[in-house]
Design a protein around this motif. Sequence first.
Motif, PDB file in Angstrom:
ATOM      1  N   VAL A 161       0.973  -1.488  -0.481  1.00 32.12           N
ATOM      2  CA  VAL A 161       0.422  -0.331   0.341  1.00 32.12           C
ATOM      3  C   VAL A 161       0.641   1.308   0.059  1.00 32.12           C
ATOM      4  CG1 VAL A 161      -1.900   1.261   1.914  1.00 32.12           C
ATOM      5  CG2 VAL A 161      -2.233  -1.394   0.771  1.00 32.12           C
ATOM      6  N   ASP A 189       0.824  10.365   6.360  1.00 29.05           N
ATOM      7  CA  ASP A 189       1.828   8.908   6.020  1.00 29.05           C
ATOM      8  C   ASP A 189       3.308   8.519   7.252  1.00 29.05           C
ATOM      9  OD1 ASP A 189       2.955   7.170   4.904  1.00 29.05           O
ATOM     10  OD2 ASP A 189       2.859   7.685   2.885  1.00 29.05           O
ATOM     11  N   PRO A 212      -1.325   6.558   1.536  1.00 30.49           N
ATOM     12  CA  PRO A 212      -1.920   6.643   2.736  1.00 30.49           C
ATOM     13  C   PRO A 212      -3.539   6.718   3.102  1.00 30.49           C
ATOM     14  CG  PRO A 212      -0.960   9.494   2.286  1.00 30.49           C
ATOM     15  CD  PRO A 212      -0.420   8.045   0.829  1.00 30.49           C
ATOM     16  N   VAL A 260      -1.134   6.354   9.305  1.00 37.12           N
ATOM     17  CA  VAL A 260      -1.081   5.516   8.667  1.00 37.12           C
ATOM     18  C   VAL A 260      -0.644   4.591   7.902  1.00 37.12           C
ATOM     19  CG1 VAL A 260      -4.422   6.129   8.418  1.00 37.12           C
ATOM     20  CG2 VAL A 260      -2.028   6.442   6.302  1.00 37.12           C
ATOM     21  N   ARG A 261      -0.614   3.231   8.022  1.00 34.53           N
ATOM     22  CA  ARG A 261       0.910   2.766   7.628  1.00 34.53           C
ATOM     23  C   ARG A 261       0.935   2.799   6.062  1.00 34.53           C
ATOM     24  NH1 ARG A 261       1.694  -4.052   8.842  1.00 34.53           N
ATOM     25  NH2 ARG A 261       3.356  -2.806  10.630  1.00 34.53           N
ATOM     26  N   THR A 262       1.408   2.563   5.400  1.00 33.76           N
ATOM     27  CA  THR A 262       1.465   2.250   4.072  1.00 33.76           C
ATOM     28  C   THR A 262       3.341   1.379   4.409  1.00 33.76           C
ATOM     29  OG1 THR A 262       3.494   4.768   3.467  1.00 33.76           O
ATOM     30  CG2 THR A 262       1.524   4.622   3.136  1.00 33.76           C
ATOM     31  N   ASN A 263       3.491   1.437   2.901  1.00 34.20           N
ATOM     32  CA  ASN A 263       5.223   0.732   2.516  1.00 34.20           C
ATOM     33  C   ASN A 263       5.750   0.897   2.103  1.00 34.20           C
ATOM     34  OD1 ASN A 263       2.396  -1.531   2.151  1.00 34.20           O
ATOM     35  ND2 ASN A 263       4.210  -2.457   3.681  1.00 34.20           N
ATOM     36  N   SER A 303      -4.753   3.070   2.900  1.00 36.14           N
ATOM     37  CA  SER A 303      -4.366   2.191   3.960  1.00 36.14           C
ATOM     38  C   SER A 303      -5.431   2.208   4.991  1.00 36.14           C
ATOM     39  CB  SER A 303      -3.621   2.814   4.580  1.00 36.14           C
ATOM     40  OG  SER A 303      -3.065   2.043   5.361  1.00 36.14           O
ATOM     41  N   ASP A 304      -5.331   1.118   5.317  1.00 38.20           N
ATOM     42  CA  ASP A 304      -6.797   0.260   6.134  1.00 38.20           C
ATOM     43  C   ASP A 304      -5.938   0.722   7.612  1.00 38.20           C
ATOM     44  OD1 ASP A 304      -5.829  -1.792   5.554  1.00 38.20           O
ATOM     45  OD2 ASP A 304      -7.317  -2.912   4.748  1.00 38.20           O
ATOM     46  N   LYS A 305      -4.910   0.854   7.940  1.00 37.21           N
ATOM     47  CA  LYS A 305      -3.817   0.202   8.934  1.00 37.21           C
ATOM     48  C   LYS A 305      -3.821   2.008   9.722  1.00 37.21           C
ATOM     49  CE  LYS A 305      -1.162  -1.117  12.491  1.00 37.21           C
ATOM     50  NZ  LYS A 305      -1.792  -1.418  13.642  1.00 37.21           N
TER      51      LYS A 305
END
Lengths: 802, 285
Positions: A168, A334, A171, A369-372, A174-176
């Motif tokens: 992902v 993000d 941001p 939120v989490r992104t990669n 993102s669902d985290k």
Amino acid sequence: MTSRTPERPSAQSTVATPARPAVRPAEAVIIAPGIAVRGHLITRGPIRREGPAKLTGDARYADDLVFPGAWYGATIRSNLARARFLALELDPGFDWSTVVVVTAADIPGEPLMGAVKGLTPDQPVLVPVGGDIQHHSEPLALIAAPDRRTLRAARRAATVRTEPLPPVFDPLDSDKVFVSHDVVAGDLAAGFAAADMVLEGEYRMGHQEQLYIENQAMIAVPTDDGGVTVHGSLQCPYYVHPALMRALAIDARQARVVQAETGGGFGGKEEYPSLLAIHASLLALKCHRPVRMIYERHEDIAATTKRHPAVVRHRTGVLRDGTLVAQEIEVILDGGAYCTLSPVVLGRSTTHAGGPYRCPNVRITSRAVRTNTPPNGAFRGFGAPQVIFPVETHLNRIAEALGISPLEIRRRNVYRLGDVTPTGQVLSSSVAGLEVLERAAEAVDFDAARAVTHRARLTGQGWDAVATSPLRSPVRASASGIGIALAWHGCGFTGSGELRYNSIVTIELDATGQVRVLAANTEMGQGTRTILPMIAAQALGIPSDEVEYAPQDTALVPNSGPTVASRTAAIVGGLLVNAARKLRAEVEARNDGRSFARVYREDAARHGASRASDQFKPFPGQPFDEHAFTGDPYPAWGWAACAARVDVDLDTGEVAVREVVAVDDAGVVIHPILAEGQVEGGTLQAVGYATIEEMKVQDGRYLNDRLSTYLIPTAVDAPRITAIMVEAPFDGVPHGAKGLGEMPMDVGAPAVIAAIHDATGIWIDRLPATPERVLAGLTASAGANESGRPGSGGHDRPGGRP
Amino acid sequence: MPVEPPVETPRDLAEAFRLMALSPRTPIAGGTDLMVRITGEIGSPPDQVLDLSRLEELRGIALEDGRLTLGALTTYAEIRRSGLVARSLPVLAEAAATVGAVQIQNRGTLGGNIANASPAGDTLPLLLALEAVIEVGGARGERSIPADQFWIAYRTTALAPDELVLRVRIPLVEARQVRFRKVGTRRAQAISKVVLALAWEQADRKDRWSHVRLALGSVADRPIRARSTELYLEGSRATLETADGAAETVAAEIRPIDDVRSTADYRRQVTARILHRIIRDAGGW
């Protein structure tokens, strides 16, 4: 002229090199009850303590430290943004007995780390085989070798096998959610109902790299007791210390952290050094030798933390006269792959989101939120620049729509003494928003400068002459403009941060008669090592060069908290004044009331060493509820204004920032020259954030991860910067300081963007205002101008993105 | 952890040619490109490096037969300081001043810029527009290569593996007008987004343009001549119609790409706009 408080360090109280000419500090002038302003800052304050060593090359940074027999360490990283880690394959053709390899299986303690106490430990020290990789630079294994050639060969002989998983990157997708807040004040619906005009806007900012001159560097030395001592480039020795204890399962005495001379931090060495120290220590404990881990620039940019990218949405209701009646604000940060400091950064974004403006009906929702991508973290301003640029630009758009000047709309709305913030804090002292604004406007003659732009526009040399079709040079080759911005910055940690640390500062008079400050706060170019002895000396009534500053070594100094959040001068300085007063009182009491300055050496000879400490106590005011986000998030606020002049090249969209006047209220100024340096450096970082600093991300990897591709302003790009210091002392600390380092970073970008608008008529809603975005705005406005409305730059054009 | 390849330092050109003939070596002059590749571990490192620093034959700036001759080891700083360049071809000093920063200008050489063959090489469009001739040589002898036949593909030159760049000869032409413009991300130490060099001949300001040469950097896989645009401009006067037509022609002629520094759209537009501006300024309207 203001009277100096007795606690106040001053040029007169400190001994400078007598060879330098005595230049009197600019006189402070009272501009409002309790608030003073200083002009150009010239003083003969003491020279910075590490300055000569840095200038002559004698300063010893981590890579200069020699540990005989030390091995070299390296990190094996992921090659995908998100994946399952299947295996580390070691080529049997390589002689693995010549090196050591560390994997997650070698971690004796906790396999996951958190940035600081109280935050979710979710980041693997090393991803275990079978575990999930969450970003492109994620560390999977470590190798140490006796020399670089062997290390290079070993790295080539180790292969990572991974299985890709869907990443992902946006941001908004993102669902985290790491953390979220919802702050409500007043009645939003009623506010909008009462509004004469409602304006919406969305603003975006990308990653910004700290780009300290010295890369991350750490050397771990195993000790006889099974522990480890690390020497490194770092901001917070007492972040690294517990991190080592947790990961290595060692006790407080076995872990020792020593700061080497540090070549810049800007937040980038707040949390990352903990991970690097664990890595170097794991290798050192396995090979039983010192291990050096000194990052190259490429690895440093690719793997370490950046400023959080952000998406901020505003919906604002105003009356015809510009009075704010409703603010609905959504902030999305993000966070990157792991939680790290994101909750703390988001806290500051949330409390600062509305800007320094009174508004009765407010709702601020925020989430990180989490992104990669690699985790984002601390960077000067710490979540405030990401909300100040949006609120300031949005306010300018409102002012333009209403036909009010940007200066006037700020005058009408800026917080005054007694106003209440969205979290319910009553601003009962040290409120200088209007003062900094007026000083900035006055210094650049803002109304007159705007009138010049306005006249140019009316006579056909303005925006109409600026806009062109894409392939045609406009009549004028360049256009000039001026912009102004205003910000507030909460003093010290958000909420109960200080309570968590219970910082202690100690001052000692040793048996030889030497006075010494013991604190964990680090010098990283901002002046800690110079100003803390000045503060102590002032309280003791002795010259500052008679006060030593102990090395930042966890075996020697108490935990006075991290060197972050502009808290050193304000919070640590306050504890130091109290500790020094205790020591002074004790010594004077047993010497018949004779002054400390006269008797302290004699006292040490007769009575031996004396020590005094002071520990943090909560400030008065409403406690802050970290869940509801109500109460006083900061004991005081600093105030900053900035006026910027730009020239825009109308052929290329290039922006040259010509002049910046920065006005900052730091409570009190301790060392005027160092303060001015902080303002100049922070301003230049803000100019970079506004105009050219752009991390380009593709598939979760930073494309411009080198000094030749991630560009920051050079000396020739720097504007003429004038620093004006306003002093609205904070009564919660004995010396009145509120902190300074971050404010110039908050307020520079919106001033530059406002100036670009004044020059060209285009609104930039996405930082940085690269030439690509500015040119897109200029050519879009060519069509739009026919209907009398300038276009918007970069809104729907991903200019600059590869 | 970059490798440290072995380095040989020949004392004269003959020795350098002999070593190059043995097996190809990677020449190093100022090192401003090569060292970045080695320390940044970009691509595979060279097996063997040939240090040119002692080759006095490759130094110096001179005026010979109406041509400005610059040895391959001439640094940008030397170009900027040269009275000869200032008098005979000031635009070359102007271009040298846009390269890197002072430190790079002290180390970097014209020959290095030519041999490195970066599509973004700052001086290369100027050499193309000025119809420079690049003289190269090796153990088998010397030869001259016109600039427009030198950069033949992405980072590829017409040099044989055993050849070195020796010097550059630039014809000095009466009544020639030359303009140079570099667009980078910041005002120094920036790799270009677009470099443009335009030369034309015109005895009088009102005359039609002749012998038009337009060269561009950072808009293709190598520094290029924009021949359609040259043709369009040949024989024209500096009017708004000419500028509009030339801008449209050049925008259609080039095929820039999106990369880490900029976008194809931006490069195309800016190339057209700065060309338009140069014609506007030349026409004085």
